[in-house]
Design a protein around this motif. Structure first.
Motif, short mmCIF file in Angstrom:
data_model
loop_
_atom_site.label_atom_id
_atom_site.label_comp_id
_atom_site.label_asym_id
_atom_site.label_seq_id
_atom_site.Cartn_x
_atom_site.Cartn_y
_atom_site.Cartn_z
N LEU A 99 39.65 58.02 162.14
CA LEU A 99 41.05 58.18 162.49
C LEU A 99 41.90 57.15 161.76
CD1 LEU A 99 40.43 58.52 166.33
CD2 LEU A 99 40.85 60.39 164.73
N ALA A 100 42.65 57.60 160.76
CA ALA A 100 43.54 56.70 160.04
C ALA A 100 44.77 56.43 160.89
CB ALA A 100 43.94 57.32 158.70
N GLY A 101 45.36 55.26 160.70
CA GLY A 101 46.51 54.87 161.52
C GLY A 101 47.85 55.15 160.86
N GLY A 102 48.82 54.37 161.27
CA GLY A 102 50.22 54.61 160.94
C GLY A 102 50.94 54.97 162.23
N HIS A 103 52.21 54.61 162.34
CA HIS A 103 52.92 54.84 163.59
C HIS A 103 53.11 56.32 163.92
CE1 HIS A 103 53.99 50.50 163.88
NE2 HIS A 103 54.04 50.80 165.17
N GLY A 104 52.94 57.20 162.94
CA GLY A 104 53.03 58.62 163.24
C GLY A 104 52.03 59.06 164.29
N THR A 105 50.90 58.37 164.36
CA THR A 105 49.85 58.76 165.31
C THR A 105 50.31 58.69 166.76
OG1 THR A 105 48.97 56.51 165.44
CG2 THR A 105 48.02 57.97 163.76
N VAL A 106 51.28 57.84 167.06
CA VAL A 106 51.73 57.74 168.46
C VAL A 106 52.38 59.04 168.91
CG1 VAL A 106 52.09 55.25 168.16
CG2 VAL A 106 54.06 56.80 168.09
N GLY A 107 52.84 59.85 167.95
CA GLY A 107 53.51 61.09 168.29
C GLY A 107 52.60 62.28 168.46
N ASP A 108 51.37 62.23 167.87
CA ASP A 108 50.53 63.43 167.99
C ASP A 108 49.05 63.19 168.29
OD1 ASP A 108 49.80 62.46 165.48
OD2 ASP A 108 50.52 64.20 164.36
N PHE A 109 48.54 62.00 168.11
CA PHE A 109 47.10 61.78 168.33
C PHE A 109 46.68 61.80 169.81
CE2 PHE A 109 44.85 59.63 164.47
CZ PHE A 109 45.20 60.70 163.66
N PRO A 110 47.36 61.07 170.71
CA PRO A 110 46.79 60.89 172.05
C PRO A 110 46.54 62.18 172.83
CG PRO A 110 48.52 59.29 171.66
CD PRO A 110 48.59 60.28 170.53
N ASN A 111 47.43 63.16 172.70
CA ASN A 111 47.34 64.35 173.56
C ASN A 111 47.02 65.63 172.81
OD1 ASN A 111 48.12 62.95 176.05
ND2 ASN A 111 50.12 62.75 175.07
N ASP A 112 46.57 65.52 171.56
CA ASP A 112 46.26 66.73 170.81
C ASP A 112 44.93 67.32 171.28
OD1 ASP A 112 47.01 68.41 168.27
OD2 ASP A 112 44.87 68.01 168.12
N ALA A 113 44.99 68.54 171.79
CA ALA A 113 43.80 69.17 172.38
C ALA A 113 42.68 69.36 171.37
CB ALA A 113 44.18 70.51 173.01
N ASN A 114 43.04 69.72 170.13
CA ASN A 114 42.01 69.92 169.11
C ASN A 114 41.31 68.61 168.77
OD1 ASN A 114 42.34 72.71 168.67
ND2 ASN A 114 44.08 72.37 167.31
N LEU A 115 42.09 67.53 168.68
CA LEU A 115 41.50 66.23 168.35
C LEU A 115 40.59 65.75 169.47
CD1 LEU A 115 41.25 63.82 166.47
CD2 LEU A 115 43.35 62.88 167.47
N ILE A 116 41.05 65.88 170.70
CA ILE A 116 40.23 65.44 171.84
C ILE A 116 38.92 66.23 171.88
CG2 ILE A 116 40.10 65.40 174.36
CD1 ILE A 116 43.17 64.87 174.32
N ALA A 117 39.01 67.55 171.74
CA ALA A 117 37.81 68.39 171.79
C ALA A 117 36.85 68.06 170.65
CB ALA A 117 38.20 69.86 171.75
N LEU A 118 37.40 67.84 169.46
CA LEU A 118 36.56 67.52 168.31
C LEU A 118 35.82 66.21 168.50
CD1 LEU A 118 35.71 68.09 165.32
CD2 LEU A 118 37.73 66.78 164.64
N LEU A 119 36.53 65.18 168.95
CA LEU A 119 35.89 63.88 169.12
C LEU A 119 34.89 63.87 170.27
CD1 LEU A 119 38.90 61.48 168.43
CD2 LEU A 119 37.07 62.16 166.87
N GLU A 120 35.17 64.63 171.31
CA GLU A 120 34.20 64.72 172.41
C GLU A 120 32.94 65.44 171.96
OE1 GLU A 120 37.18 64.36 176.28
OE2 GLU A 120 36.37 66.34 175.74
N ALA A 121 33.11 66.47 171.14
CA ALA A 121 31.93 67.17 170.59
C ALA A 121 31.16 66.26 169.65
CB ALA A 121 32.38 68.44 169.85
N ALA A 122 31.89 65.48 168.85
CA ALA A 122 31.25 64.55 167.92
C ALA A 122 30.46 63.47 168.68
CB ALA A 122 32.30 63.91 167.02
N ALA A 123 31.06 62.95 169.73
CA ALA A 123 30.39 61.93 170.54
C ALA A 123 29.14 62.49 171.20
CB ALA A 123 31.34 61.37 171.59
N ALA A 124 29.23 63.70 171.71
CA ALA A 124 28.09 64.33 172.36
C ALA A 124 26.95 64.58 171.39
CB ALA A 124 28.53 65.65 173.00
N ALA A 125 27.30 64.79 170.12
CA ALA A 125 26.30 65.06 169.08
C ALA A 125 25.80 63.78 168.41
CB ALA A 125 26.88 66.00 168.03
N GLY A 126 26.29 62.63 168.85
CA GLY A 126 25.84 61.36 168.30
C GLY A 126 26.39 61.04 166.93
#
Length: 227
Positions: A99-126
């Motif tokens: 996850l690259a940064g920049g202040h733009g992330t405060v506007g779309d990263f925290p609550n993006d459903a696709n991002l959350i689902a992707l990272l949870e799947a990635a974590a589950a897969a190790g």
């Protein structure tokens, strides 16, 4: 077979009326380092297409040698101008997500459903998950395989509250990132000095504090992939 890494960038180009986006060094320095390792690197963004880049990060004194080299690399620039929509990215297709940064992330990263689902799947897969600076905004609402916040009990870092105040953005952002991650149980670490490089690896979670940490966290992520 070469490791495959997906760099995820923001698609948000403003905070209020102020132009923002991804911070160039936080995309470019990891990309160049992993490219030299022979890794396959894909740039994705929340909406896909052209990634907005914070104009401040493209000018002196912030435009690093890596940024200048990147601008001359047609293939790399194509990835930035024609990024893959996050909805088209699958956890099974990559070995690591960054996850690259920049202040733009405060506007779309925290609550993006696709991002959350992707990272949870990635974590589950190790898979290895990394971030730098405000990129950790994307970790705020992600759960680990145990149902607890992914960051709970993990040593990590990100843009500090003191740095946010120093940057003059503490009254603009929806929340202070360090404080929010601590609320979720993160064992948050910072460098002794503002803006100093600091990167932390806790098993499969690899994080960097600020733009100056971009290369250091990229190296730690490469080590995590090879361990």
């Amino acid at each position: 077979m070469a490791n495959k890494i997906c760099i995820i960038a923001t698609s948000c180009d403003k905070i209020g009326d102020e132009p923002t986006g991804a911070w160039a060094e936080e995309v470019v320095a990891p990309y160049r380092l992993w490219q030299k390792h022979g890794y396959s690197v894909t740039i994705a963004s929340i909406k896909g297409g052209k990634v907005p880049v914070d104009p401040t990060s493209m000018a002196a004194p912030h435009a690093t040698k890596e940024v200048e080299e990147f601008l001359l690399d047609d293939e790399a620039m194509k990835g930035l101008m024609e990024s893959t929509p996050l909805a088209d990215i699958k956890a099974a297709d990559f070995d690591a997500f960054f996850l690259a940064g920049g202040h733009g992330t405060v506007g779309d990263f925290p609550n993006d459903a696709n991002l959350i689902a992707l990272l949870e799947a990635a974590a589950a897969a190790g898979k290895v998950i990394g971030s730098v600076c405000h990129g950790a905004e994307g970790l705020v609402n992600v759960k680990g395989p145990d149902g607890k916040p992914l960051v709970a009990g993990k040593r990590m870092t990100g843009f500090s509250d003191k740095e946010e105040v120093a940057a003059g953005k503490d009254k603009v952002v929806p929340f202070l990132l360090e404080s929010k991650l601590r609320e979720h149980g993160a064992l948050f670490e910072t460098a002794a000095d503002l803006w100093a490089p600091h990167a932390v690896a806790d098993h499969k979670l690899v994080t960097g504090q600020n733009p100056a940490s971009s290369s250091a966290v990229a190296k730690l992520l490469a080590e995590a992939l090879s361990s």
